[in-house]
Motif scaffolding. Structure first.
Motif, PDB file in Angstrom:
ATOM      1  N   TRP A 161       7.474  63.860  93.350  1.00 49.45           N
ATOM      2  CA  TRP A 161       6.095  63.416  93.472  1.00 49.45           C
ATOM      3  C   TRP A 161       5.459  63.960  94.739  1.00 49.45           C
ATOM      4  N   TYR A 162       6.242  64.083  95.794  1.00 54.82           N
ATOM      5  CA  TYR A 162       5.676  64.576  97.050  1.00 54.82           C
ATOM      6  C   TYR A 162       5.169  66.010  96.908  1.00 54.82           C
ATOM      7  N   THR A 163       5.833  66.814  96.088  1.00 58.31           N
ATOM      8  CA  THR A 163       5.372  68.174  95.822  1.00 58.31           C
ATOM      9  C   THR A 163       3.959  68.160  95.261  1.00 58.31           C
ATOM     10  N   ILE A 164       3.705  67.248  94.337  1.00 56.79           N
ATOM     11  CA  ILE A 164       2.380  67.138  93.722  1.00 56.79           C
ATOM     12  C   ILE A 164       1.377  66.536  94.704  1.00 56.79           C
ATOM     13  N   LEU A 165       1.821  65.554  95.469  1.00 61.69           N
ATOM     14  CA  LEU A 165       0.932  64.925  96.450  1.00 61.69           C
ATOM     15  C   LEU A 165       0.399  65.971  97.433  1.00 61.69           C
ATOM     16  N   LYS A 166       1.242  66.910  97.842  1.00 58.44           N
ATOM     17  CA  LYS A 166       0.818  67.962  98.763  1.00 58.44           C
ATOM     18  C   LYS A 166      -0.213  68.889  98.123  1.00 58.44           C
ATOM     19  N   LYS A 167      -0.205  68.974  96.807  1.00 61.82           N
ATOM     20  CA  LYS A 167      -1.134  69.848  96.086  1.00 61.82           C
ATOM     21  C   LYS A 167      -2.319  69.082  95.496  1.00 61.82           C
ATOM     22  N   ARG A 168      -2.459  67.831  95.861  1.00 60.98           N
ATOM     23  CA  ARG A 168      -3.495  66.990  95.255  1.00 60.98           C
ATOM     24  C   ARG A 168      -4.889  67.567  95.439  1.00 60.98           C
ATOM     25  N   ASP A 169      -5.211  68.032  96.626  1.00 62.82           N
ATOM     26  CA  ASP A 169      -6.529  68.626  96.869  1.00 62.82           C
ATOM     27  C   ASP A 169      -6.720  69.874  96.031  1.00 62.82           C
ATOM     28  N   GLY A 170      -5.639  70.632  95.868  1.00 64.46           N
ATOM     29  CA  GLY A 170      -5.706  71.827  95.040  1.00 64.46           C
ATOM     30  C   GLY A 170      -6.023  71.489  93.598  1.00 64.46           C
ATOM     31  N   TYR A 171      -5.418  70.415  93.108  1.00 62.68           N
ATOM     32  CA  TYR A 171      -5.687  69.962  91.741  1.00 62.68           C
ATOM     33  C   TYR A 171      -7.129  69.473  91.602  1.00 62.68           C
ATOM     34  N   LYS A 172      -7.590  68.788  92.619  1.00 63.87           N
ATOM     35  CA  LYS A 172      -8.957  68.271  92.559  1.00 63.87           C
ATOM     36  C   LYS A 172      -9.963  69.412  92.437  1.00 63.87           C
ATOM     37  N   LYS A 173      -9.751  70.480  93.199  1.00 56.54           N
ATOM     38  CA  LYS A 173     -10.648  71.630  93.147  1.00 56.54           C
ATOM     39  C   LYS A 173     -10.480  72.391  91.823  1.00 56.54           C
TER      40      LYS A 173
ATOM     41  N   ASN B 245     -12.872  68.215  90.075  1.00 55.40           N
ATOM     42  CA  ASN B 245     -12.886  66.854  90.632  1.00 55.40           C
ATOM     43  C   ASN B 245     -12.448  65.811  89.598  1.00 55.40           C
ATOM     44  N   PHE B 246     -11.612  66.265  88.677  1.00 53.64           N
ATOM     45  CA  PHE B 246     -11.076  65.407  87.610  1.00 53.64           C
ATOM     46  C   PHE B 246     -12.179  64.834  86.713  1.00 53.64           C
ATOM     47  N   ASP B 247     -13.217  65.633  86.538  1.00 55.25           N
ATOM     48  CA  ASP B 247     -14.267  65.288  85.568  1.00 55.25           C
ATOM     49  C   ASP B 247     -13.709  65.604  84.186  1.00 55.25           C
ATOM     50  N   VAL B 248     -13.355  64.578  83.446  1.00 51.58           N
ATOM     51  CA  VAL B 248     -12.643  64.774  82.180  1.00 51.58           C
ATOM     52  C   VAL B 248     -13.469  65.568  81.173  1.00 51.58           C
ATOM     53  N   GLN B 249     -14.784  65.389  81.189  1.00 55.98           N
ATOM     54  CA  GLN B 249     -15.646  66.126  80.269  1.00 55.98           C
ATOM     55  C   GLN B 249     -15.590  67.629  80.555  1.00 55.98           C
ATOM     56  N   LYS B 250     -15.619  67.991  81.815  1.00 52.51           N
ATOM     57  CA  LYS B 250     -15.573  69.399  82.200  1.00 52.51           C
ATOM     58  C   LYS B 250     -14.205  70.010  81.897  1.00 52.51           C
ATOM     59  N   VAL B 251     -13.145  69.260  82.199  1.00 50.90           N
ATOM     60  CA  VAL B 251     -11.792  69.775  81.961  1.00 50.90           C
ATOM     61  C   VAL B 251     -11.550  69.994  80.469  1.00 50.90           C
TER      62      VAL B 251
ATOM     63  N   THR C 158      -2.959  69.660  80.316  1.00 50.70           N
ATOM     64  CA  THR C 158      -4.021  68.933  81.015  1.00 50.70           C
ATOM     65  C   THR C 158      -5.344  69.043  80.276  1.00 50.70           C
ATOM     66  N   VAL C 159      -5.657  70.245  79.793  1.00 51.46           N
ATOM     67  CA  VAL C 159      -6.887  70.433  79.025  1.00 51.46           C
ATOM     68  C   VAL C 159      -6.806  69.654  77.715  1.00 51.46           C
ATOM     69  N   ASN C 160      -5.664  69.729  77.074  1.00 47.46           N
ATOM     70  CA  ASN C 160      -5.434  68.965  75.844  1.00 47.46           C
ATOM     71  C   ASN C 160      -5.563  67.462  76.094  1.00 47.46           C
ATOM     72  N   ASN C 161      -4.951  67.005  77.187  1.00 48.49           N
ATOM     73  CA  ASN C 161      -4.980  65.577  77.498  1.00 48.49           C
ATOM     74  C   ASN C 161      -6.393  65.093  77.803  1.00 48.49           C
TER      75      ASN C 161
ATOM     76  N   PHE D 274      -8.085  62.031  76.041  1.00 53.18           N
ATOM     77  CA  PHE D 274      -8.597  60.976  76.921  1.00 53.18           C
ATOM     78  C   PHE D 274      -9.998  60.568  76.474  1.00 53.18           C
ATOM     79  N   ILE D 275     -10.836  61.577  76.187  1.00 57.48           N
ATOM     80  CA  ILE D 275     -12.214  61.318  75.758  1.00 57.48           C
ATOM     81  C   ILE D 275     -12.250  60.579  74.424  1.00 57.48           C
ATOM     82  N   LYS D 276     -11.364  60.940  73.525  1.00 58.64           N
ATOM     83  CA  LYS D 276     -11.306  60.256  72.230  1.00 58.64           C
ATOM     84  C   LYS D 276     -10.986  58.767  72.419  1.00 58.64           C
TER      85      LYS D 276
END
Length: 202
Positions: A52-64, A68-74, A101-104, A108-110
């Motif tokens: 989990w720490y590996t992902i936590l370090k990349k959290r900002d990278g994922y956000k960008k 910004n985790f806008d599910v509609q855009k993703v 992630t795109v599939n999810n 998620f929207i459904k």
């Protein structure tokens, strides 16, 4: 005056200040905001097979990388977008996970449309309130539970990827569906007193 030592969960590496902040401010806090829930689900699915720490370090990278985790855009990401993400060093460059992630996002929207919010759907598995675990030792913490198995099974039925029972349980812990802070951790009672019994927290 001597400051009282704060006891924290035994799994936490307290030499990592960002990890401590995550534990002290986020982990286990009941979360009902759909954007944050999509963020947590995205990060947990990316974590599969990694720490989990590996992902936590990349959290900002994922956000960008993921709007910004806008599910509609993703949900509208194209194959070209996915190719670009494979070049992004700020995230785990695993094509299957990126595609998932795109599939999810679409799945998620459904669920949002069916239940009014993903939060409504997710929290039904614990009756709308956090479950509080009795954990004295790190060995007491389960990797999966009947609830996480049922939750994961339903997500799979709805088309989600990279979200098995273990990953789903980690998600449940992170967003406070279950309070798995150890009994001697200062956060356990604080979260219970501040959030247990609330029906909505944004």
């Amino acid at each position: 005056m001597i400051e009282q030592v704060k006891h924290r969960c035994p799994w936490l590496d307290t030499t990592k200040s960002d990890y401590v902040i995550y534990h002290d401010e986020e982990w286990g806090v009941p979360l009902y905001n759909d954007t944050k829930l999509f963020e947590f689900i995205t990060l947990e699915s990316a974590q599969a097979g990694l720490s989990w720490y590996t992902i936590l370090k990349k959290r900002d990278g994922y956000k960008k990388a993921f709007a910004n985790f806008d599910v509609q855009k993703v949900a509208e990401f194209t194959p070209d977008d996915i190719d670009q993400l494979m070049l992004n060093e700020g995230i785990v460059r695993n094509r299957l996970k990126i595609v998932a992630t795109v599939n999810n996002a679409k799945c998620f929207i459904k669920i949002q449309k069916e239940f009014g919010s993903f939060s409504n759907y997710q929290w039904q598995f614990v009756g709308g309130k956090p479950l509080v675990s009795n954990l004295n030792n790190i060995e007491d913490t389960p990797a999966i539970t009947e609830v996480s198995t049922a939750f994961a099974k339903d997500l799979k039925k709805r088309g989600f990827k990279f979200l098995g029972p273990t990953t789903v349980y980690a998600h449940m812990q992170a967003c406070g569906m279950v309070n798995d802070h150890s009994n001697d951790c200062f956060r356990k009672e604080k979260i219970i007193s501040e959030y247990l019994g609330l029906t909505l927290w944004l």
